[in-house]
Design an enzyme around this catalytic site. Structure first.
Site, mmCIF file in Angstrom:
data_model
loop_
_atom_site.group_PDB
_atom_site.id
_atom_site.type_symbol
_atom_site.label_atom_id
_atom_site.label_comp_id
_atom_site.label_asym_id
_atom_site.label_seq_id
_atom_site.Cartn_x
_atom_site.Cartn_y
_atom_site.Cartn_z
ATOM 1 N N HIS A 440 30.828 7.259 25.368
ATOM 2 C CA HIS A 440 30.480 8.490 26.067
ATOM 3 C C HIS A 440 30.465 9.684 25.116
ATOM 4 O O HIS A 440 30.979 9.641 23.994
ATOM 5 C CB HIS A 440 31.443 8.746 27.230
ATOM 6 N N CYS A 459 38.545 4.597 25.193
ATOM 7 C CA CYS A 459 37.082 4.657 25.190
ATOM 8 C C CYS A 459 36.578 5.139 23.831
ATOM 9 O O CYS A 459 37.339 5.649 23.019
ATOM 10 C CB CYS A 459 36.578 5.576 26.291
#
Length: 554
Positions: A440, A459
């Site tokens: 992301h 992440c």
């Protein structure tokens, strides 16, 4: 012993009934060894315990127990190949190299000894079985080290006995192996680096630099000639430089910066504690680091596709590969040591522009909830909503927060609204998985300037995510910089599916060769190299895939 093995042993006795001869034929000796293996006995030749206990009986049964190795040149080629296993980062002892050399010497001194001929033949087959197994699957089973490992360890329909026969029937076993495995340019580049560093070791390695004050350009110090020698040995400083000067000049500064670049250190041209520690890593340690990463390549090389995304966690970098070429790469931020980014493979299916962020349970428990308990207004400052089970918003002021804590989470989802300050930034790339991990954007863009970028909760934050999105969507007329910007300006969530799912691999490699001319070493930020090295240096053992042919897994 199961019924199949019992029947096979009985059949072997009928085909080759015992002879009273004191000089057994080679076929009879091979038959005897095969029967013993099928019966579950521990069988050894010249002190080597045969590990291919199901492959050897099957292989020789198909040959009616005739010896397989008849060509001296071919035998010598394979014995040489096994003896050079260190070139692959492996250990020749795993392939019984010294024992084969010894038996061959005895056999060639007395070629009439059929018993010895049979044992040489079986030991060569055992060695080839072991060697091929390691090159195909790796010596270490990664699933034993990491419960998240989900790459296929499939036999792919391979029949080990048939493969061994094909290798022996080929004009060159080494060429057969290279052609069959097709390991690609990265493997061979890392293998070449291993050879280069073994040559450095043979030449004496490099000197250790004494501790002391930080060395800076313009300084004079008795350690600087040692630094020069150290950098010349690894090619970071030209040999033409003055190796005896005690002055930290501009040439040395450039050499230090090159070294720092190759070792993922801040390129400040100053020899502080981190740079000094990297310079004092021994050549043996670097050789083992390279060996570990060759092994990691063997784990995945069978599964590589023409197009995929890969994040090297230890290098803090993400790549898009098409037709075995890097078409895009970007700096990345990965999980902190205590919230490590997992190693696994997934299928990217869609992107979401202007995403919301639903706080995962672990982050809620450790990060968000403690702050809310201190100040319920914290949610408003982070543009977060509380959502109940029916999808309705809940006013944080109406919640009795004293009832909740790390051991009891509130029955709400914590959802951050889209926008520039959203923890996921303006776009996320989804490959569904049980770890709640994806790639992301991020509002924390300044952190990309750091050399070590382990800041996330697991992440992967990627730099230049909109370039990445354009390439993934691969439709310039519909998805380009202008249309993407219009989408972002709306601040409305929009999900866009890829034309076809794309494989994403989150890997961990502490050696990099993206540049053909430069080898890069990365810090072992999660301290995983030693866990690979220990079994890599351990005893040989088979850990065959579950879908191997039935005769292998009896």
């Amino acid at each position: 012993m199961n019924l199949r093995n019992f029947i096979l042993v009985a059949a072997l006795v009928l085909v080759f009934p015992p002879h009273a001869n004191t000089q057994q034929r080679s076929e009879e000796r091979i038959q005897t060894l095969s029967e013993q293996l099928l019966l579950g006995s521990e069988v050894s030749i010249d002190g080597v315990i045969l590990a291919s206990r199901h492959i050897i009986p099957e292989f020789y049964a198909r040959r009616e127990f005739k010896p397989a190795w008849a060509d001296d040149e071919q035998i010598d080629e394979f014995v040489s190949l096994a003896g050079r296993a260190a070139e692959e980062g492996l250990d020749p002892a795993d392939y019984n190299h010294s024992e084969i050399v010894n038996l061959l010497e005895q056999h060639r001194a007395d070629r009439d000894d059929d018993h010895l001929r049979a044992e040489v033949d079986v030991l060569l087959t055992e060695s080839l079985s072991r060697y091929g197994y390691h090159l195909i699957f790796g010596k270490v089973d990664p699933a034993d080290l990491d419960e998240n490992w989900n790459w296929s360890r499939s036999s792919g329909g391979r029949d080990p006995a048939a493969l061994i026969q094909q290798a022996i029937d080929s004009r060159s076993i080494e060429t057969f192996i290279d052609d069959y495995l097709d390991r690609g340019p990265v493997y061979y580049r890392v293998k070449a680096i291993l050879s280069e560093y073994r040559a450095l070791k043979e030449s004496g390695g490099w000197p250790q630099i004494a501790s002391g004050p930080t060395l800076r350009p313009g300084m004079s110090d008795a350690r600087i000639p040692v630094v020069r020698e150290r950098l010349m040995i690894t090619g970071d400083l030209p040999r033409s430089a003055d190796s005896r000067s005690p002055t930290f000049d501009e040439d040395l500064k450039r050499g230090v910066e090159r070294f720092q670049d190759r070792h993922n250190l801040d390129q400040d041209g100053v020899i502080g504690p981190q740079t000094l520690a990297a310079m004092n890593v021994t050549v043996d340690q670097r050789i083992n680091q390279i060996r570990v990463n060759l092994e990691r390549i063997r784990w995945i090389i069978r599964d590589l596709e023409d197009e995929f995304v890969i994040t090297n966690i230890a290098a803090f970098r993400t790549y898009l590969i098409r037709d075995q070429q890097v078409v895009w790469s970007a700096r990345s931020q990965v999980g902190r040591y205590y919230r490590q980014t997992p190693v696994f493979k997934g299928q990217m299916k869609y992107l979401q522009f202007n995403p919301t962020w639903t706080v995962p349970p672990g982050i809620l428990r450790k990060d968000i909830l403690p702050r809310v308990l201190e100040d319920p207004a914290y949610l408003a400052t982070k543009n977060m909503d509380l959502i109940d089970r029916d999808g309705n918003k809940v006013d944080p002021a109406s919640v009795d927060w004293s009832r909740y804590g790390a051991g009891r989470l509130p029955p709400y989802q914590f959802v951050q609204r889209p926008g520039p300050t959203n923890a996921l930034g303006r776009v996320k790339f989804i490959f569904p998985n049980s770890h709640f991990v994806f790639l992301h954007d991020t509002p924390s863009k300044s952190l990309f300037e750091r050399t070590e970028r382990s800041f996330s909760s697991g992440c992967i934050r990627v730099e230049n995510p909109f370039e990445f999105a354009e390439l993934l969507l691969d439709d310039p007329a519909k998805w380009n910089a202008d249309t993407i910007q219009q989408m972002l300006d709306s601040e409305k969530p929009r999900t866009v599916f890829l034309k076809e799912p794309m494989t994403v691999m989150l890997l961990y490699s502490t050696v990099g060769v993206a540049d053909e001319e430069v080898v890069r070493f990365y810090n072992d930020i999660y301290q995983r190299d030693a866990r690979v090295l220990e079994p890599l240096d351990g005893d040989f053992e088979f850990s065959l895939p579950a879908d191997a042919p039935a005769y292998v897994n009896q």
